[in-house]
Every structure is written in structure tokens, then in C-alpha cells.
Write an enzyme that holds these catalytic residues in place. Structure first.
Site, PDB file in Angstrom:
ATOM      1  CG  HIS A 128      -1.964  -1.105   1.134  1.00 55.76           C
ATOM      2  ND1 HIS A 128      -2.449  -1.774   2.240  1.00 55.76           N
ATOM      3  CD2 HIS A 128      -2.604  -1.653   0.074  1.00 55.76           C
ATOM      4  CE1 HIS A 128      -3.333  -2.671   1.861  1.00 55.76           C
ATOM      5  NE2 HIS A 128      -3.436  -2.626   0.558  1.00 55.76           N
ATOM      6  CG  HIS A 154      -1.133  -7.019   1.851  1.00 59.82           C
ATOM      7  ND1 HIS A 154      -1.022  -6.452   0.593  1.00 59.82           N
ATOM      8  CD2 HIS A 154      -0.845  -6.024   2.728  1.00 59.82           C
ATOM      9  CE1 HIS A 154      -0.710  -5.185   0.711  1.00 59.82           C
ATOM     10  NE2 HIS A 154      -0.588  -4.894   1.995  1.00 59.82           N
ATOM     11  CB  CYS A 168       5.008 -10.665   5.154  1.00 58.15           C
ATOM     12  SG  CYS A 168       5.869 -10.515   6.731  1.00 58.15           S
ATOM     13  CD  GLU A 210      -1.572  -9.080   7.950  1.00 61.05           C
ATOM     14  OE1 GLU A 210      -1.481  -9.638   9.063  1.00 61.05           O
ATOM     15  OE2 GLU A 210      -0.961  -8.016   7.673  1.00 61.05           O
ATOM     16  CB  SER A 244      -0.005   2.542   4.320  1.00 64.45           C
ATOM     17  OG  SER A 244       0.672   1.914   5.382  1.00 64.45           O
ATOM     18  CG  ASN A 287       2.183   0.151   8.216  1.00 67.40           C
ATOM     19  OD1 ASN A 287       3.075   0.960   8.413  1.00 67.40           O
ATOM     20  ND2 ASN A 287       2.010  -0.429   7.031  1.00 67.40           N
TER      21      ASN A 287
END
Length: 281
Positions: free
Chosen positions: A41, A73, A95, A125, A218, A220
Site C-alpha cells: 500500500h 499481504h 511476508c 491481509e 497504508s 500501518n
């Protein structure tokens, strides 16, 4: 002289770096590399990947299947199966920590727990995690707990989106504890997220202004901004150096800078250089 401090932990986490490196490497090998959605993202990273020749598609096809790059994700099992059936070469750029969450969720289900995923509704995710178990319950905020679980259940097994706000997850878990007889909890918030959030809980108290670099798509990065603003109203999120405004620093003596896990170093450098240019004018 105004002081600029860059967070010790900011920018690309190892999972994002690995995914981007894999994408660029595969683009050098083939002119037919595709992804089902954006790799991460961040618009600047997406542009770089696109310019390298990796294309985003909306669905798999049996016409000239090439290399399918699975994004950072993670994804649902059906995508693996369909891609294999259609003849794609699969390169998994998920990841490793997200893949671990998939394994924990499956293990909880096999052991007879009702799986709860603490994460953002609709996030890539979270969709991927949910796809690895049957009838999981997704909870994004503490206020949703009673609605999602209206009566006591025997066993709850919990995993967490890797980039979740730690305090939000803790509040949800506390509410879940009184709704079950037995609970098993996997702390799957990743180490980079914990390090980034730990710093952003102290930097706003130590600096007059905080700049958070990263995309507004994003999760995060937006979480870092939310935490920072709760501690210091002079907190501003920017996507690049051009977004930085001179008036933010008029009465500031100290400036803290951090960045989300999908923000590349060149954007962080751009933001720092823009701030230096402003304060040196």
C-alpha cells in the site's frame, strides 16, 4: 537551530523489502509477471513496480499464463490452487510472518477453537487470513465485540493482523476473555510494528512537530498517525516531500520524523530534505 530526529525504526520492514525485491527480480526474468492487486500500500512503490513491467490484473486467465506474484499481504488458498491449475509459475512474496499467522489460524481451527481475527475489515491481509479457516469472526474494534459474539462460547482462538494497533488488540482481547470458557491467543503483531509503535508513543512527547511519511492507503501508516495525533496535535502525515508545508514549523524547535512499513527510503530522504530546505530558508 531546529533539530530533526528520524525514528530508529521506520520505512520498509523486511517483509515489504523482500516482496519488492522479488517483484523487481522477476520483472528482469520475464515480461509476463502479474499480481492480483497492488504489491504493497504505497503509490510510489506501486509506480516503480509498474514501470519495471509487473502488471496488476483482476482475475487469473488460461490465456498466456506467466508468473503470478503473490503479494506481501498473503492470499487465500483458492488463488494458489487456481493459479497452479491454469499453469502459472507462482512466486510467493507473502511476508513470512503473515504466512505464520495463516498456520496459527489453521492450527486453532484443527484444535477445535472458534477463530477470531483481530484486524481491519476489508484489509487484504485480514481477508487472506480468514480464507484459511472456515467461518472466522473478524473484529476491528472493542465496540464490535458484543455484536460479533452475542453469547458465551466454549473456546476462542485468536490471531491478530500483523500491523494492528497494540492497544486496540489488547482492549479487544480483554472483552473477549469474559465471553468464553477457554481462550488461546497468538500474539501475531509483528516485531517491526511493535518497534514502530513503541517509538511513536514517545517521539510526539519529545518533539514539537511530528511528520509521518506514508500512503493514506497504508493501514500501518495511518495507525502511526492516529497514535501520534493522540499525543501531539502537531502531527502530520505526508505521502512525499511535496506535501510538507512551511507553516507547520513556524514555532517548532524540534521535529520528529517516522514512516510506515511500506514507505521506501527515497521518500523518507525526500521528506527530510524538504524539511531542511524549509527551516534553512
Amino acid at each position: 537551530m531546529k533539530k530533526i530526529t528520524l525514528a530508529k525504526h521506520s520505512g520498509f520492514c523486511f517483509g515489504v523489502k523482500m516482496a519488492v525485491d522479488k517483484a523487481l527480480k522477476e520483472a528482469q526474468k520475464s515480461d509476463n509477471v502479474v499480481m492480483l492487486g497492488d504489491i504493497v500500500h504505497n503509490e510510489h512503490v506501486i509506480k516503480k513496480i509498474d514501470e519495471a513491467g509487473v502488471k496488476v490484473i483482476t482475475e487469473l486467465s488460461d490465456k498466456n499464463p506467466g508468473t503470478l506474484l503473490l503479494r506481501a499481504h498473503g492470499t487465500v488458498p483458492e488463488v494458489y490452487a487456481e493459479a497452479k491449475k491454469l499453469g502459472y509459475k507462482i512466486v510467493d512474496a507473502s511476508c513470512p510472518l503473515v504466512l505464520e499467522i495463516h498456520e496459527f489460524a489453521r492450527r486453532l481451527e484443527e484444535d477445535g477453537y472458534k477463530v477470531v481475527i483481530i484486524g481491519d475489515y476489508g484489509h487484504d491481509e485480514v481477508i487472506g487470513i480468514s480464507g484459511h479457516v472456515k467461518n472466522s469472526i473478524i473484529i476491528s474494534k472493542p465496540e464490535d465485540v458484543e455484536q460479533k459474539i452475542p453469547s458465551r462460547v466454549k473456546r476462542l482462538g485468536i490471531v491478530v493482523q500483523s500491523t494492528q494497533n497494540i492497544e486496540n488488540a489488547q482492549k479487544i482481547v480483554c472483552k473477549l476473555m469474559v465471553l468464553c470458557r477457554e481462550m488461546k491467543y497468538y500474539d501475531t503483531i509483528c516485531k517491526p510494528t511493535k518497534l514502530y509503535q513503541a517509538e511513536i508513543r514517545t517521539m510526539p512527547k519529545e518533539n514539537d512537530v511530528i511528520i509521518i511519511a506514508g500512503s493514506f492507503t497504508s493501514a500501518n501508516t495511518k495507525r502511526l498517525t492516529e497514535i501520534s495525533r493522540s499525543l501531539n496535535p502537531n502531527s502530520y502525515q505526508v505521502e512525499c516531500g511535496d506535501d510538507v508545508k512551511k507553516e507547520w514549523f513556524d514555532n517548532a524547535e524540534s521535529i520528529g520524523i517516522t514512516a510506515g512499513a511500506s514507505t521506501p527510503n527515497w521518500i523518507i530522504d525526500q521528506v527530510i530534505n524538504r524539511i531542511r530546505h524549509i527551516i534553512e530558508e
